[in-house]
Design an enzyme around this catalytic site. Structure first.
Site, PDB file in Angstrom:
ATOM      1  CE  LYS A  67      40.867  49.751  13.847  1.00  0.00           C
ATOM      2  NZ  LYS A  67      39.552  49.927  13.298  1.00  0.00           N
TER       3      LYS A  67
ATOM      4  CB  CYS B  28      41.320  52.540   8.854  1.00  0.00           C
ATOM      5  SG  CYS B  28      40.706  53.774  10.005  1.00  0.00           S
TER       6      CYS B  28
HETATM    7  N1  LIG Z   1      38.062  57.792  11.883  1.00  0.00           N
HETATM    8  C1  LIG Z   1      37.798  56.494  11.880  1.00  0.00           C
HETATM    9  O1  LIG Z   1      36.916  56.020  11.159  1.00  0.00           O
HETATM   10  C2  LIG Z   1      38.547  55.560  12.807  1.00  0.00           C
HETATM   11  C3  LIG Z   1      38.058  54.259  12.985  1.00  0.00           C
HETATM   12  C4  LIG Z   1      38.706  53.419  13.868  1.00  0.00           C
HETATM   13  C5  LIG Z   1      39.843  53.862  14.531  1.00  0.00           C
HETATM   14  N2  LIG Z   1      40.328  55.133  14.324  1.00  0.00           N
HETATM   15  C6  LIG Z   1      41.516  55.540  15.064  1.00  0.00           C
HETATM   16  O2  LIG Z   1      41.141  56.452  16.093  1.00  0.00           O
HETATM   17  C7  LIG Z   1      42.199  57.387  16.327  1.00  0.00           C
HETATM   18  C8  LIG Z   1      41.660  58.799  16.168  1.00  0.00           C
HETATM   19  O3  LIG Z   1      41.203  58.924  14.843  1.00  0.00           O
HETATM   20  P1  LIG Z   1      40.243  60.108  14.373  1.00  0.00           P
HETATM   21  O4  LIG Z   1      39.725  59.714  13.037  1.00  0.00           O
HETATM   22  O5  LIG Z   1      39.310  60.474  15.462  1.00  0.00           O
HETATM   23  O6  LIG Z   1      41.330  61.271  14.208  1.00  0.00           O
HETATM   24  P2  LIG Z   1      41.040  62.831  14.036  1.00  0.00           P
HETATM   25  O7  LIG Z   1      42.226  63.400  13.399  1.00  0.00           O
HETATM   26  O8  LIG Z   1      39.677  63.047  13.455  1.00  0.00           O
HETATM   27  O9  LIG Z   1      40.938  63.352  15.572  1.00  0.00           O
HETATM   28  C9  LIG Z   1      42.020  63.373  16.431  1.00  0.00           C
HETATM   29  C10 LIG Z   1      41.903  64.630  17.282  1.00  0.00           C
HETATM   30  O10 LIG Z   1      42.947  64.597  18.265  1.00  0.00           O
HETATM   31  C11 LIG Z   1      43.400  65.926  18.449  1.00  0.00           C
HETATM   32  N3  LIG Z   1      44.703  65.845  19.110  1.00  0.00           N
HETATM   33  C12 LIG Z   1      45.930  65.557  18.585  1.00  0.00           C
HETATM   34  N4  LIG Z   1      46.850  65.550  19.554  1.00  0.00           N
HETATM   35  C13 LIG Z   1      46.231  65.845  20.731  1.00  0.00           C
HETATM   36  C14 LIG Z   1      46.639  65.969  22.064  1.00  0.00           C
HETATM   37  N5  LIG Z   1      47.898  65.777  22.428  1.00  0.00           N
HETATM   38  N6  LIG Z   1      45.707  66.311  22.997  1.00  0.00           N
HETATM   39  C15 LIG Z   1      44.414  66.504  22.651  1.00  0.00           C
HETATM   40  N7  LIG Z   1      43.963  66.373  21.381  1.00  0.00           N
HETATM   41  C16 LIG Z   1      44.853  66.043  20.440  1.00  0.00           C
HETATM   42  C17 LIG Z   1      43.411  66.504  17.053  1.00  0.00           C
HETATM   43  O11 LIG Z   1      43.402  67.912  17.088  1.00  0.00           O
HETATM   44  C18 LIG Z   1      42.108  65.917  16.489  1.00  0.00           C
HETATM   45  O12 LIG Z   1      40.998  66.766  16.695  1.00  0.00           O
HETATM   46  C19 LIG Z   1      43.311  57.038  15.323  1.00  0.00           C
HETATM   47  O13 LIG Z   1      44.218  56.184  15.942  1.00  0.00           O
HETATM   48  C20 LIG Z   1      42.548  56.289  14.237  1.00  0.00           C
HETATM   49  O14 LIG Z   1      43.390  55.393  13.543  1.00  0.00           O
HETATM   50  C21 LIG Z   1      39.688  55.988  13.492  1.00  0.00           C
END
Ligand SMILES: NC(=O)c1ccc[n+]([C@@H]2O[C@H](COP(=O)([O-])OP(=O)(O)OC[C@H]3O[C@@H](n4cnc5c(N)ncnc54)[C@H](O)[C@@H]3O)[C@@H](O)[C@H]2O)c1
Length: 427
Positions: free
Chosen positions: A218, A272
């Site tokens: 990744k 990202c």
């Molecule tokens: N958004 C993208 O396009 C994308 C693509 C690939 C990978 N990612 C990766 O995926 C992961 C999540 O990204 P995202 O965009 O969904 O983030 P986001 O911020 O949209 O969502 C994360 C959620 O986790 C919740 N959270 C935080 N701590 C928590 C806990 N202890 N228990 C329960 N919930 C908790 C937050 O309130 C939030 O709603 C990251 O590592 C990101 O790098 C994101």
């Protein structure tokens, strides 16, 4: 292996669509988020983020009773962790940012009390190499009554895997199902079990490997994009110095059968590509020299663009000595982090425009067809239509190649007073 229930930790841009897709395949999903407001919205069958078709999927999953949100984990066959993985705050300029895995730690500690023999825990968050092993260690520490792969190998009570996400915002509901997935198990049995789970909806290939390799895959994908964008950005700066049109240069070089140079831009935005390569650099600073240089090239591009705008203003004042800087109007076209979206997070175009607003004593017009109000720090500027900006601005600054900008007429003002970082006017 068959899974009937799933607990999804983190209901953001990744967790909520994934939870909804599992629920659509009749797996009982409990979604967990620390954000009570998000939990309430989801339980009403609505969504708190913008993603095409997600509203329909969540609405029917909640209505049919396959998706429910809450703030604390509940027992399930499988757990998926999709929490944020940002940098630690408080980094000094020039320092290598340190990944912040505290959200994974908090999620692990929340899951641990409800874990049972036979469960699988999958980390989906983009993570530095070794984070999945750390997650396993946090779980083992909290549950000495259960065995984990780091000690018990294939015989472990709880299986652990890493399955990174590579969906594109705006196409998540399609790509979740169609993309190939890399599935890294702490043991082969862990990888196979995770594969069985994802195969409930993934139509792409599920490619099995180790957890560490999956973590690095990744990071490598985003570092590859970053290095290639940095090459294009560096070329644009070199071409500017030696007075060559970079757009023509790239299109000619790309006629070579084995050359495929990307397009330069205002820098690299989003959360990202501008973040993940640092996870490699922070772990191996001596070895990751090219990856670090690419990050620095892309991070420094906004400052270079601002300097180009300052030079354009100086040239304009020299050509119009009767005017003062206060009487010069600058128009910035596009502040989103990429074309045709309204997302301003980590946008280099936004950073450039904000800096121009801060240093320019005259008027700054912003053209951004995808938003209806400007962010708070833009009080001194005005959101206007493309044609109005074209008519009144002395300096034109093209920052994002939105489709609607490309459709507009070619620029008519004197080229000297334009800065076009996306080649829309091909100057
Ligand atoms: N958004 C993208 O396009 C994308 C693509 C690939 C990978 N990612 C990766 O995926 C992961 C999540 O990204 P995202 O965009 O969904 O983030 P986001 O911020 O949209 O969502 C994360 C959620 O986790 C919740 N959270 C935080 N701590 C928590 C806990 N202890 N228990 C329960 N919930 C908790 C937050 O309130 C939030 O709603 C990251 O590592 C990101 O790098 C994101």
């Amino acid at each position: 292996m068959k899974f009937e229930s799933l607990c999804m930790i983190g209901l953001g841009y990744i967790g909520l669509p994934t939870a909804a897709v599992f629920a659509s395949r009749k797996i009982k999903v409990v979604g967990v988020d620390v954000n009570q407001q998000a939990v309430d919205i989801i339980n009403r069958g609505e969504i708190h983020i913008v993603e095409p078709d997600l509203d329909i999927a969540v609405h029917s999953a909640v209505k049919e009773g396959y998706l429910r949100a809450t703030t604390t984990p509940e027992p399930a066959d499988a757990f998926i962790v999709a929490v944020p993985t940002p940098f630690l705050k408080g980094r000094k300029v020039g320092d290598i940012p340190t990944p912040d895995v505290s959200y994974i730690e908090a999620a692990s500690k929340a899951i641990a009390p409800v874990l049972e023999k036979g469960n699988i825990v999958i980390l989906e968050s983009t993570s530095p190499v070794g984070a999945t092993e750390k997650m396993a260690a946090w779980l083992a520490e909290a549950r000495p009554d259960l065995t984990f792969p780091q000690d018990a190998g294939e015989e472990a009570d709880v299986m652990i895997a890493h399955c990174p996400e590579r969906v594109l915002p705006g196409r998540v509901m399609y790509e979740l199902i169609e993309n190939d997935r890399v599935i890294g198990g702490m043991t082969l049995r862990c990888a196979r079990a995770a594969c069985d789970l994802y195969k409930t909806f993934v139509r792409g290939d599920c490619l099995l490997t180790t957890a560490r390799t999956a973590e690095m895959v990744k990071l490598t994908e985003n570092a590859f994009r970053d290095v290639n964008i940095a090459f294009a950005n560096e070329l644009s700066i070199i071409c500017d110095k030696v007075d060559i049109n970079v757009w023509e240069l790239i299109s000619l070089a790309n006629r070579h059968p084995r050359v495929n140079i990307l397009q330069p831009g205002p820098g690299v935005g989003g959360h990202c590509i501008a973040v993940d390569p640092w996870f490699i650099v922070s772990e191996t600073p001596e070895q990751a020299r090219l990856i670090r240089a690419a990050r620095e090239v892309n991070d420094s591009k906004p400052e270079w663009v601002v300097n180009k705008v300052k030079l354009a203003v100086a040239d304009f004042l020299q050509a119009n000595p009767e005017k003062t800087a206060k009487e010069v109007t600058i128009a910035c076209y596009g502040i989103a982090f990429k074309p045709d979206i309204d997302d301003l997070r980590e946008s280099p175009a936004l950073e450039i425009t904000r800096e121009i607003v801060a240093i320019h004593p005259g008027k700054v017009l912003v053209v951004e067809p995808n938003i209806s109000v400007l962010p708070e720090s833009f009080e001194r500027s005005e959101l206007v239509e493309f044609d109005e900006a074209m008519d009144v601005a002395d300096i034109q600054v093209m920052l994002v190649d939105h489709r609607s900008f490309k459709r507009q007429k070619k620029i008519e003002t004197d080229h000297e007073f334009c800065v076009d970082v996306r080649g829309v006017w091909n100057l």
